[in-house]
Scaffold this active site. Structure first.
Site, PDB file in Angstrom:
ATOM      1  N   LYS A 115     -13.702 152.500  90.704  1.00  0.00           N
ATOM      2  CA  LYS A 115     -13.634 153.863  90.448  1.00  0.00           C
ATOM      3  C   LYS A 115     -14.404 154.245  89.329  1.00  0.00           C
ATOM      4  O   LYS A 115     -15.176 155.502  89.327  1.00  0.00           O
ATOM      5  CB  LYS A 115     -12.036 154.187  90.044  1.00  0.00           C
ATOM      6  CG  LYS A 115     -11.153 154.187  91.124  1.00  0.00           C
ATOM      7  CD  LYS A 115      -9.895 154.427  90.712  1.00  0.00           C
ATOM      8  CE  LYS A 115      -8.790 154.405  92.070  1.00  0.00           C
ATOM      9  NZ  LYS A 115      -7.409 154.349  91.622  1.00  0.00           N
TER      10      LYS A 115
ATOM     11  N   GLN B  52      -3.055 153.965  87.680  1.00  0.00           N
ATOM     12  CA  GLN B  52      -3.099 152.810  88.627  1.00  0.00           C
ATOM     13  C   GLN B  52      -1.813 152.373  88.874  1.00  0.00           C
ATOM     14  O   GLN B  52      -0.999 151.897  88.000  1.00  0.00           O
ATOM     15  CB  GLN B  52      -4.255 151.788  88.363  1.00  0.00           C
ATOM     16  CG  GLN B  52      -4.272 150.824  89.381  1.00  0.00           C
ATOM     17  CD  GLN B  52      -4.802 151.427  90.751  1.00  0.00           C
ATOM     18  OE1 GLN B  52      -5.745 152.385  90.703  1.00  0.00           O
ATOM     19  NE2 GLN B  52      -4.474 151.139  91.829  1.00  0.00           N
TER      20      GLN B  52
ATOM     21  N   ASP C 266      -4.460 161.935  92.044  1.00  0.00           N
ATOM     22  CA  ASP C 266      -3.896 161.183  93.378  1.00  0.00           C
ATOM     23  C   ASP C 266      -2.800 161.893  94.165  1.00  0.00           C
ATOM     24  O   ASP C 266      -2.517 161.517  95.164  1.00  0.00           O
ATOM     25  CB  ASP C 266      -2.811 159.773  92.457  1.00  0.00           C
ATOM     26  CG  ASP C 266      -3.738 158.691  92.496  1.00  0.00           C
ATOM     27  OD1 ASP C 266      -4.716 158.511  93.146  1.00  0.00           O
ATOM     28  OD2 ASP C 266      -3.432 157.850  91.493  1.00  0.00           O
TER      29      ASP C 266
END
Ligand code: NAD
Length: 291
Positions: A50, A94, A117
């Site tokens: 990422k 995460q 997200d």
């Protein structure tokens, strides 16, 4: 019949290039903060990718690596700090988090306007009622891949295999918005093979290696395989990645199919960057480009 192979790598590259282009025009650098708690090896690789792709697209990348024993309150404080930081437009924490941290609490602490997200209940709700929102990345990727085959998904019989909050349910919501006729199948669904065989568009997100067999596929159907399963390879001691769909067999029946790897996988980070651009556009009071 041999299916068209849908190239997720190529589409992801096109999206990343467009994000880079649009970001240059914006007049501010979109910033993405990635927070990683602990040393889960898969998460480490994922966050590293990422960061790399964020920087390559010309976006600002902020990386926060915290030890496994980080107290929940410290993580919440960091999220608060990132919420208040004007150079950060997107925040991703995460998952999975260590057991002593409640992921729902952390997700709810993220500013919904920076929730790239798309897991915050406000964004989940907005998606459900068809309002503009930050949409989870992998589901967004599935729709973009399907649209490389079908200019419109309207009226298609779509079956989503899997009902998780991060893939199955949001894919189903997006397909409803696209005016497909949507069936969500899962571990309790009866006659799963027959249900799937009705699909013009099948999205498989179950995490079961090669569960979907040739006779589950309607001839000519489009198959989007989200699964990532590590199984024993043909060389002893080596492993390989396979999807939820038995690719070799099913690609003889399907009209178009995504491979694993190289299908849905690369789309997730590309869509994350697109979401970060969107959040930066919102912060700048400018319209966000559509992908
Ligand atoms: P999950 O375990 O949260 O959910 C799996 C779903 O599949 C559940 O709804 C369950 O009811 C259903 N299911 C399980 N076994 C089944 C069976 N035998 N028959 C029918 N339904 C069954 O998984 P998830 O997070 O949605 O992920 C699914 C897969 O997608 C995994 O392989 C995961 O690694 C992969 N994934 C890939 C990406 C990506 O490409 N970037 C992102 C997220 C998840």
């Amino acid at each position: 019949m041999s299916a068209e192979i849908i190239d997720g790598k190529a589409l992801a590259e096109t999206i990343r290039a467009r994000v880079a282009d649009e970001a240059k025009k914006l007049g501010l650098k979109p910033g993405l903060a990635a927070v990683l708690v602990g040393d889960n090896p898969a998460s480490q690789v994922y966050v590293r990718n990422k960061v790399k792709q964020t920087e390559e697209a010309g976006l600002l990348s902020f990386e926060h690596r915290l030890p496994d024993a980080t107290p929940e309150a410290d993580l919440l404080k960091l999220v608060e700090k990132l919420n208040a930081d004007p150079s950060v437009h997107g925040i991703l924490v995460q998952l999975p988090l260590p057991d002593h941290i409640d992921p729902d609490l952390v997700i709810r602490a993220i500013d919904p306007m920076k929730d790239v997200d798309g897991f915050h209940p406000l964004n989940v709700g907005r998606l459900g009622i068809g309002q503009d929102s930050l949409v989870p990345c992998t589901p967004q990727g599935c729709i973009l891949l399907a649209k490389t085959v079908h200019t419109s998904l309207e009226g298609l019989d779509a079956v989503v295999l899997g009902r998780s909050n991060i893939v199955g349910k949001p894919v189903a919501q997006l397909l409803i918005q696209e005016s497909a006729t949507v069936t969500v199948a899962h571990s309790k669904t009866r006659d799963l093979d027959e249900v799937c065989a009705r699909a013009d568009l099948l999205v498989a997100a179950v995490g079961r290696a090669e569960l979907v067999k040739r006779h589950w596929i309607k001839p000519g159907a489009t198959v989007i395989d989200v699964g990532i399963n590590r199984v024993a390879g043909s060389v002893p001691g080596k492993t390989k990645l396979v999807g939820d769909v038995a690719f070799a067999d099913c690609s003889e029946v399907a009209g178009a199919i995504t491979p694993v790897p190289g299908g849905v996988g690369p789309m997730t980070i590309a869509c994350l960057l697109a979401n970060t651009l969107k959040a930066a556009c919102w912060a700048a009071g400018k319209p966000a480009p559509r992908f």
